[in-house]
Motif scaffolding. Sequence first.
Motif, PDB file in Angstrom:
ATOM      1  N   TYR A 143       0.827  -1.197   0.000  1.00 39.35           N
ATOM      2  CA  TYR A 143       0.000   0.000   0.000  1.00 39.35           C
ATOM      3  C   TYR A 143       0.868   1.256   0.000  1.00 39.35           C
ATOM      4  CZ  TYR A 143      -3.279   3.525   1.154  1.00 39.35           C
ATOM      5  OH  TYR A 143      -3.995   4.666   1.104  1.00 39.35           O
ATOM      6  N   VAL A 144       1.860   1.285   0.892  1.00 31.10           N
ATOM      7  CA  VAL A 144       2.737   2.454   0.988  1.00 31.10           C
ATOM      8  C   VAL A 144       3.511   2.648  -0.317  1.00 31.10           C
ATOM      9  CG1 VAL A 144       4.746   3.395   2.170  1.00 31.10           C
ATOM     10  CG2 VAL A 144       2.937   2.294   3.473  1.00 31.10           C
ATOM     11  N   LEU A 145       4.030   1.553  -0.856  1.00 31.24           N
ATOM     12  CA  LEU A 145       4.819   1.662  -2.082  1.00 31.24           C
ATOM     13  C   LEU A 145       3.966   2.108  -3.260  1.00 31.24           C
ATOM     14  CD1 LEU A 145       7.072  -1.477  -1.618  1.00 31.24           C
ATOM     15  CD2 LEU A 145       7.794   0.905  -1.567  1.00 31.24           C
ATOM     16  N   LEU A 146       2.688   1.713  -3.249  1.00 36.16           N
ATOM     17  CA  LEU A 146       1.795   2.173  -4.315  1.00 36.16           C
ATOM     18  C   LEU A 146       1.672   3.690  -4.278  1.00 36.16           C
ATOM     19  CD1 LEU A 146      -1.082  -0.466  -4.323  1.00 36.16           C
ATOM     20  CD2 LEU A 146       0.324   0.174  -6.271  1.00 36.16           C
ATOM     21  N   GLN A 147       1.622   4.241  -3.050  1.00 31.81           N
ATOM     22  CA  GLN A 147       1.568   5.692  -2.913  1.00 31.81           C
ATOM     23  C   GLN A 147       2.844   6.331  -3.455  1.00 31.81           C
ATOM     24  OE1 GLN A 147      -1.149   7.437  -1.128  1.00 31.81           O
ATOM     25  NE2 GLN A 147      -1.935   5.462  -1.783  1.00 31.81           N
ATOM     26  N   LEU A 148       3.977   5.666  -3.155  1.00 37.90           N
ATOM     27  CA  LEU A 148       5.254   6.282  -3.503  1.00 37.90           C
ATOM     28  C   LEU A 148       5.596   6.109  -4.977  1.00 37.90           C
ATOM     29  CD1 LEU A 148       7.400   5.164  -0.450  1.00 37.90           C
ATOM     30  CD2 LEU A 148       6.197   7.314  -0.788  1.00 37.90           C
ATOM     31  N   LEU A 149       5.350   4.929  -5.509  1.00 39.13           N
ATOM     32  CA  LEU A 149       5.839   4.614  -6.853  1.00 39.13           C
ATOM     33  C   LEU A 149       4.749   4.673  -7.907  1.00 39.13           C
ATOM     34  CD1 LEU A 149       8.032   1.557  -5.863  1.00 39.13           C
ATOM     35  CD2 LEU A 149       8.749   3.927  -6.184  1.00 39.13           C
ATOM     36  N   GLY A 150       3.509   4.839  -7.457  1.00 38.27           N
ATOM     37  CA  GLY A 150       2.423   4.868  -8.417  1.00 38.27           C
ATOM     38  C   GLY A 150       1.956   3.463  -8.729  1.00 38.27           C
ATOM     39  N   PRO A 151       0.823   3.362  -9.425  1.00 31.79           N
ATOM     40  CA  PRO A 151       0.210   2.065  -9.637  1.00 31.79           C
ATOM     41  C   PRO A 151       0.959   1.235 -10.661  1.00 31.79           C
ATOM     42  CG  PRO A 151      -0.963   3.749 -10.840  1.00 31.79           C
ATOM     43  CD  PRO A 151       0.100   4.453 -10.076  1.00 31.79           C
ATOM     44  N   SER A 152       1.427   0.081 -10.273  1.00 29.42           N
ATOM     45  CA  SER A 152       1.984  -0.907 -11.194  1.00 29.42           C
ATOM     46  C   SER A 152       2.272  -2.138 -10.362  1.00 29.42           C
ATOM     47  CB  SER A 152       3.259  -0.404 -11.859  1.00 29.42           C
ATOM     48  OG  SER A 152       4.347  -0.478 -10.971  1.00 29.42           O
ATOM     49  N   MET A 153       2.936  -3.113 -10.971  1.00 23.81           N
ATOM     50  CA  MET A 153       3.254  -4.339 -10.267  1.00 23.81           C
ATOM     51  C   MET A 153       4.467  -4.157  -9.363  1.00 23.81           C
ATOM     52  SD  MET A 153       3.296  -7.841 -12.321  1.00 23.81           S
ATOM     53  CE  MET A 153       1.646  -8.296 -12.814  1.00 23.81           C
ATOM     54  N   LEU A 154       5.221  -3.093  -9.619  1.00 25.21           N
ATOM     55  CA  LEU A 154       6.492  -2.915  -8.911  1.00 25.21           C
ATOM     56  C   LEU A 154       6.345  -2.941  -7.388  1.00 25.21           C
ATOM     57  CD1 LEU A 154       9.445  -2.569  -9.589  1.00 25.21           C
ATOM     58  CD2 LEU A 154       9.111  -0.095  -9.538  1.00 25.21           C
ATOM     59  N   PRO A 155       5.387  -2.192  -6.815  1.00 22.36           N
ATOM     60  CA  PRO A 155       5.266  -2.224  -5.349  1.00 22.36           C
ATOM     61  C   PRO A 155       5.052  -3.633  -4.808  1.00 22.36           C
ATOM     62  CG  PRO A 155       3.968  -0.430  -6.231  1.00 22.36           C
ATOM     63  CD  PRO A 155       4.456  -1.233  -7.415  1.00 22.36           C
ATOM     64  N   ALA A 156       4.226  -4.414  -5.490  1.00 23.66           N
ATOM     65  CA  ALA A 156       3.961  -5.771  -5.008  1.00 23.66           C
ATOM     66  C   ALA A 156       5.220  -6.623  -5.105  1.00 23.66           C
ATOM     67  CB  ALA A 156       2.835  -6.401  -5.814  1.00 23.66           C
ATOM     68  N   ILE A 157       5.982  -6.430  -6.191  1.00 26.06           N
ATOM     69  CA  ILE A 157       7.219  -7.204  -6.340  1.00 26.06           C
ATOM     70  C   ILE A 157       8.179  -6.865  -5.209  1.00 26.06           C
ATOM     71  CG2 ILE A 157       9.273  -7.523  -7.763  1.00 26.06           C
ATOM     72  CD1 ILE A 157       7.462  -6.983 -10.203  1.00 26.06           C
ATOM     73  N   ILE A 158       8.346  -5.570  -4.949  1.00 29.10           N
ATOM     74  CA  ILE A 158       9.280  -5.157  -3.899  1.00 29.10           C
ATOM     75  C   ILE A 158       8.837  -5.699  -2.552  1.00 29.10           C
ATOM     76  CG2 ILE A 158      10.225  -3.186  -2.666  1.00 29.10           C
ATOM     77  CD1 ILE A 158      10.037  -1.594  -5.244  1.00 29.10           C
TER      78      ILE A 158
END
Lengths: 519, 289, 219
Positions: free
Chosen positions: A364-379
């Motif tokens: 959730y936090v990474l989605l805020q920071l990096l914007g919507p994509s698969m990247l936050p979930a991967i990290i």
Amino acid sequence: MLSRATALPKLGYVSASAAFLLAALLGVLVADIAVSALDPWAEMRRLLAGLIRPDLVSIELRSVVWTVAFAVLGVSLGATSGFLLALGFARVRAIRVLSAFLRSVHELFWALLIIQFAGISPLTGILAIAIPYAGIFAKVFSEMIEEADLAAERVLPKGASIISTFAYVRIPELAPQFWTYTLYRLECGMRSTLVLGFIGLPTIGFHLDSFFKQGHYPQAAALLFAFYLLIGTRRIWARPATLPLLIVVSLLVLPEAYPGGSILDNFLRFASQIVPAPLRGADLLALATWSNLTSWFSPILTRQIVPGIVQTLVLSQIALVATGLLALGLFPLICRRFAGPVGRPLGRVALVIVRSTPEYMLVYVLLQLLGPSMLPAIIALSLHNGGIIGYLMGRHADELVYRPDAPKGLNLYCYETVPRLYGQFLAYMLYRWEIIIRESAIFGILGVATLGYYIDGAISEIRLDVALVLILATAVLSMAVDKLSRMLRKRLRVEAMPTRLSEAPVGSGSDQARLACIR
Amino acid sequence: MKRFLAIVTGLVLGFAGAAAAQDKPPFVFTAIPDQDETRLVERFTRVADYLQGKLGVPVKYLPVKSYPAAVTAFSNNQVQLAWFGGFTGVQARKQVPGSDAIAQGAEDVAFKSFIIANVSTGLKASTEFPKGIAGKTFSFGARASTSGRLMPEHFIREAFAGRMPEEVFSRVGFSGDHSRTIQVVQSGAYEVGVLDYSVWDLEKKAGKIDESKVVVLWETPTFPDYQWTVRGDVDAVHGAGFKAKLVAALLAIDDPAILSQFARSKFIPARNADYAPIEEVAKAANLLN
Amino acid sequence: MSALIALSKESAGYGGRAVLHDIDLTIAAGERIAVMGRSGAGKSTLLNLLHERLADRTALIPQAAALVKTLSVFHNVYMGRLDRHSTWRNLRNLVRPAACDISAVGQALAQVDLADKLFAPAGALSGGQQQRASVARALFNGRPVVIGDEPVSALDRVQAADILQKICAGHGTAILALHDIPLALAHTDRIVVIDAGRIVLDAASRTLSPADLIPYYGG
């Protein structure tokens, strides 16, 4: 030995790893991993500032107590039912299938289903943990039973009943392992209650969700620290001797649920709604009913299940390989040979934090920071799982006996440590694969287009029949991956790896149990 | 062990007894979580106090985490009253036969949404539908939101010859609520978004909008939206005339503190039929059976 | 000849428990020494002590062959020189061995008759082959002193004699724990016998006969 080898050609570590790596690279080509936030650093700065200055006064103590209470009751119920299932696990195929099914559906999805009839209540929280955990406990307990040392059983007088044999020989032999594993699961249980908080149960997760959503980072940080403290002190307050007291107190402090309607009525309504719409009240003998069912199901299959599964596989494949790379990079942090006396405790703290941080929150936090994509979930997935595997690998690495003239530093790492541990590493990765699949599916609820994305849609449209079909699809997917992983472990000859630590010099019952936690 | 079991059994029975002894069940309500939770808790705690004074029963507000969770709590009879959006209200009344829309804000008769954009897109406000948003990344609010999803999707389909949002935009997301739609467009995570105009006004008043980063492009035609919906069996539980008393209490809200938190001037009567247009749009969009 | 190492009244042990007592031992460069005695007498402890002091000049053949079974024989032997190549070269060799290293390692393996196993996984070797690979690692290491703890225990006497000769030829000084009396007398020029942690015999091989040594193994 030789004949078995010809029947089942051994798969090389290198080719297996290369295949996984290649699949992940293909995944990266098709995956959506763009960074689309214009100014991620502004939010990041606010987040870090909050983490540095946690607002400890704001902690709602009741939510901390309820977090523990849900975990204690859910895990206890799960362990008890899992123990009963384990008794017949090896002999009854139906029990094995049932257990596999129970654990193949994520706690969050169980909760989404149960909440439909049990409402926002302690019952929902406890069952959502107990049901999947029963499946996990059944499998792990039964493995412990199978692997137990039976030397004592042979000296029992002939004619001793199965039950007394079990009680005199197996139980005393296994009890320490059962306890250690159950208490460890309590830690997982507390992480699960966080996720349940995100959908409305009054745990720490409830407030974490609110604070993060509104950008109240100092308050969120205080809650996170309270959570780390709970996890970090688990060995102090959760012991075989304190568990009965914990259970009683948990029962006493459970939040009061608003009475609401009768559970039976609600359950009947739920049961009628999970029946596929075309079948409700329809003539089951009429051909038209079944053609209606087909035309109801085919768009679900082609527009939701298939793309959902593809995205789930892409995400989990990339995350799995990233997890592996991260684990290989992190484990030296807690190793005597690599980290030294100062670095090692710091490394341990870092790995504990990384693996206790709830992945869902991190996404959730990474989605805020990096914007919507698969990247936050991967990290998030690779940080969490890499932390766990890195921790276990580090423990194994410390138990390796090197020759006196072994090289040092990077040479030692590449020529001795990693090659010696690689089989173990692959075993862990393959165990973790199914878990990563299940978690990839739930991240859909946060907007990544995995199966959970469509489940969230179906729930929003109050189409429980569609939601159930999609949840069953996640179950089938994770059971299939579980099967594939077991086959690969056999081919790679790493099947027995994780439990072998019990034979190592420092390995004890507790180590074996801790390893079992990877499952 | 035996004694331990006895204690546990005693405790459980004791609790069950205590629960049964509560002769006056509380009257519980919820609301769709359409904006910042702190503001909702403040607003609805005030409403709970107000209703408790008027109705003479304990009144509680149950916060939930999602739109469908509000509908579920209503269908389970965990709450008897809810502040729903147009679409969630339709869903809830379909789940609970006999339930009724009883009151709405004066503004809800002709509600509207704002399409907003990050200034980096260079898009400008207009009175026509801003066709320049095609190809951008686009954020709705919650999936079951009327002003944050259902109606905007309807207008988008009208403007782009029936094409689905997924076909019009390069990426479509659901932020979860209106406050977060502002956040994601302001931060640039999404280029364009759509939300409830009243939340835009509230956030603006709260100083949370940076108009050098995000602007309103277009306001939609009007549609009916929020309403209070109550279960049909409240009179059976709380005594005859309870529903009428509740309606009167809601319509009589004139405390400016409450009204301003709702961004409503006053509450007026509502009927289920007021939301027929919403139901039609939802069916056309295949969001409702 | 100068003394390579001189131990005087040394004790050694593990975890506070002394295994060796009052060790007086001077070793000159170029000597070939057999360390003998019953199992548990303290041979390995003495060898470890010597290895500690001489580490930078020593190639070691540990008691267990200590091969990394998941790596090939090439990589295991190449490990003998890890410290003398750049880390970058070591890493590259792990993925793609350089031709010059292959030929150098091949020569070491040829000496122990394992040239055909160059790229076999070490885990696939028999016990005797693993021991020879371990010897090849020491030969490839090439440092002036070799310390071996029962380096030929898994080999038959003919092969053992051959390998002992290669070990002694490959290094200036050899300090080897051995239990085979004829082999020790034939291939070394000095015998040191340890019993219960003390040196009980230290004499030139040519002055000894097998009968002189047998008492130290009896009972």
